[in-house]
Design an enzyme around this catalytic site. Structure first.
Site, PDB file in Angstrom:
ATOM      1  CG  HIS A  73      -1.854  -4.718  -1.508  1.00  0.00           C
ATOM      2  ND1 HIS A  73      -1.425  -6.044  -0.751  1.00  0.00           N
ATOM      3  CD2 HIS A  73      -0.711  -4.101  -0.811  1.00  0.00           C
ATOM      4  CE1 HIS A  73      -0.515  -5.861  -0.003  1.00  0.00           C
ATOM      5  NE2 HIS A  73       0.054  -4.721  -0.056  1.00  0.00           N
ATOM      6  CG  HIS A  98       6.016  -6.570   8.371  1.00  0.00           C
ATOM      7  ND1 HIS A  98       5.843  -5.117   8.560  1.00  0.00           N
ATOM      8  CD2 HIS A  98       5.042  -6.927   7.207  1.00  0.00           C
ATOM      9  CE1 HIS A  98       5.304  -4.812   7.468  1.00  0.00           C
ATOM     10  NE2 HIS A  98       4.673  -5.305   6.795  1.00  0.00           N
TER      11      HIS A  98
END
Length: 425
Positions: A108, A174
């Site tokens: 990110h 996840h």
């Protein structure tokens, strides 16, 4: 008529579904779990009773250079609660240690000062040494080995150079690593770009074991475990949170054993049986997980697991931060169909994996089988349609569109928080 609250931004929006259409509501029991203690007490008790490890204060004794890996702005880890307690525990054992808080951005962008203040609180931001990991900054990385997959393992030199490496995080299902938390703080958290790309290659994403709630036989998880061990991750503090982002349990201690216990707890609460329907409605759990389209693919996978063939998936996600990945966006902008995208990605070898390829692969997989309607009044509709999805400003509008495609008698399954459940087929 049933009224169901769907997380969106920092609140909820009401969804009304006729009882004749509604076939099931799939929710994690974590959202209704009542802890016996307050959040601070839960965390303190976990640190006082670590799993297969000495107390962190004991591990810290004699250590001068200590690094705490923490999550970035895209993760709802309640660091305003956990970090002060972690720091207190460390300084109890080593009062004069130099402590660095390394923000695990993974792939990110960096966390901004404003985002740090919001996440960690002004006291920590103004008084502690916080550093963003930047996966593409080669000068900040050290090569420490070769992953089981064959990819090169590059990690942040601050983490590798620590006398004691600690991580904090949270555990939730996840969509390809099985569960978040634990070893994931290292890979992808503080790993180099080359390493993240190898770990997220098309072959691994395509593997049937690279799915929500699966660790056994998961090749992505195997690489992550190796990376955490190579980094000498010594101690973790992982929490479990409810729909209001409140801590309901905490697991501290051995990086593998404490994480495994936490995953068992989440599995018990989050597992739901699929209820297959013509229309599946979900969300990405609200803020901060619904900030962009990239993150919102996670919620779509829960809907995918409970969708009939050619079903319509509706996901409410603000996406106020846009697409969340330029390469991710360009992949859809430059290709006519999801089939084209999938064909290209499956032809890319591990060593040539491109940024955000994994997210593109999973979204393409879903779009090949289903129409997706993204509900947002915070994001440019063109951005949504550029990425081969349909756009609606409200859930009512999206439901009307879905009825037009599947008929007024269409069956509907609602998964209020798509990132909080493990849908068992």
């Amino acid at each position: 008529m049933s009224v169901i609250k769907i997380p969106y931004l920092k609140g909820f929006i009401d969804l009304e579904i006729p009882d004749m259409n509604l076939k099931g509501i799939l929710e994690s029991r974590a959202h209704h779990f009542h802890a016996n203690d307050d959040e601070v007490t839960i965390v303190r008790k976990a640190l006082e009773n670590p799993i297969e490890s000495s107390r962190l204060s004991e591990l810290a004794k004699g250590k001068k250079n200590i690094v705490i890996i923490t999550s970035d702005h895209t993760r709802p880890v309640p660091s305003k609660i956990t970090l002060p307690i972690l720091l207190e525990e460390i300084r109890c054992g080593s009062p004069d240690a130099e402590i660095t808080i390394l923000i695990a951005t993974g792939f990110h962008r960096s966390t901004t000062y404003e985002e740090m203040t919001k996440k960690f609180g002004e006291e920590i931001v103004n008084n502690e040494n916080l550093i963003n990991h930047v996966c593409g900054n080669d000068s900040s990385l050290v090569k420490v080995g070769i992953l089981p997959s064959g990819g090169e393992l590059w990690l942040n030199r601050l983490a590798i150079g620590a006398d004691l490496l600690v991580s904090e995080g949270f555990i939730e299902p996840h969509f390809f690593a099985g569960f978040s938390g634990g070893r994931k703080s290292v890979l992808p958290g503080v790993a180099g770009k080359t390493t993240v790309l190898a770990n997220h290659c098309s072959k691994f994403i395509h593997d049937d074991n690279s799915r929500t709630g699966i660790l056994e036989g998961n090749p992505i998880h195997k690489d992550m475990l190796f990376a955490a061990e190579a980094a000498n991750l010594a101690f973790i503090l992982n929490v479990v949170i409810d729909a209001d982002k409140k801590i309901i349990n905490a697991f501290a201690g051995h990086p593998v054993k404490a994480h495994a216990d936490g995953c068992d707890f989440v599995t018990e609460l989050a597992s739901v049986n699929a209820v297959y329907s013509d229309i599946v409605i979900t969300s990405n759990g609200g803020y901060p997980l619904d900030q962009n389209i990239y993150q919102s693919v996670k919620g779509m996978t829960a809907a995918e697991a409970s969708a009939k063939e050619d079903a319509v998936i509706i996901i409410a996600a603000a996406c106020n931060d846009g697409h969340g990945g330029e390469a991710f966006y360009q992949t859809f902008l430059e290709n006519k169909t999801a089939h084209d995208i999938m064909d290209k990605i499956m032809g890319i070898p591990m060593e040539s994996t491109i940024p955000d390829q994994w997210e593109s692969q999973i979204l393409a997989r879903i779009l090949i089988k289903h129409k997706v309607i993204l509900v947002t009044d915070e994001c440019d509709p063109k951005l949504v349609t550029d990425m081969h999805m349909l756009h609606a400003y409200t859930l009512d509008e999206a439901l009307k569109m879905a009825y037009e495609m599947k008929g007024k008698d269409a069956s509907i399954t609602v998964i209020p928080d798509g990132v909080a459940v493990i849908v068992k087929k």
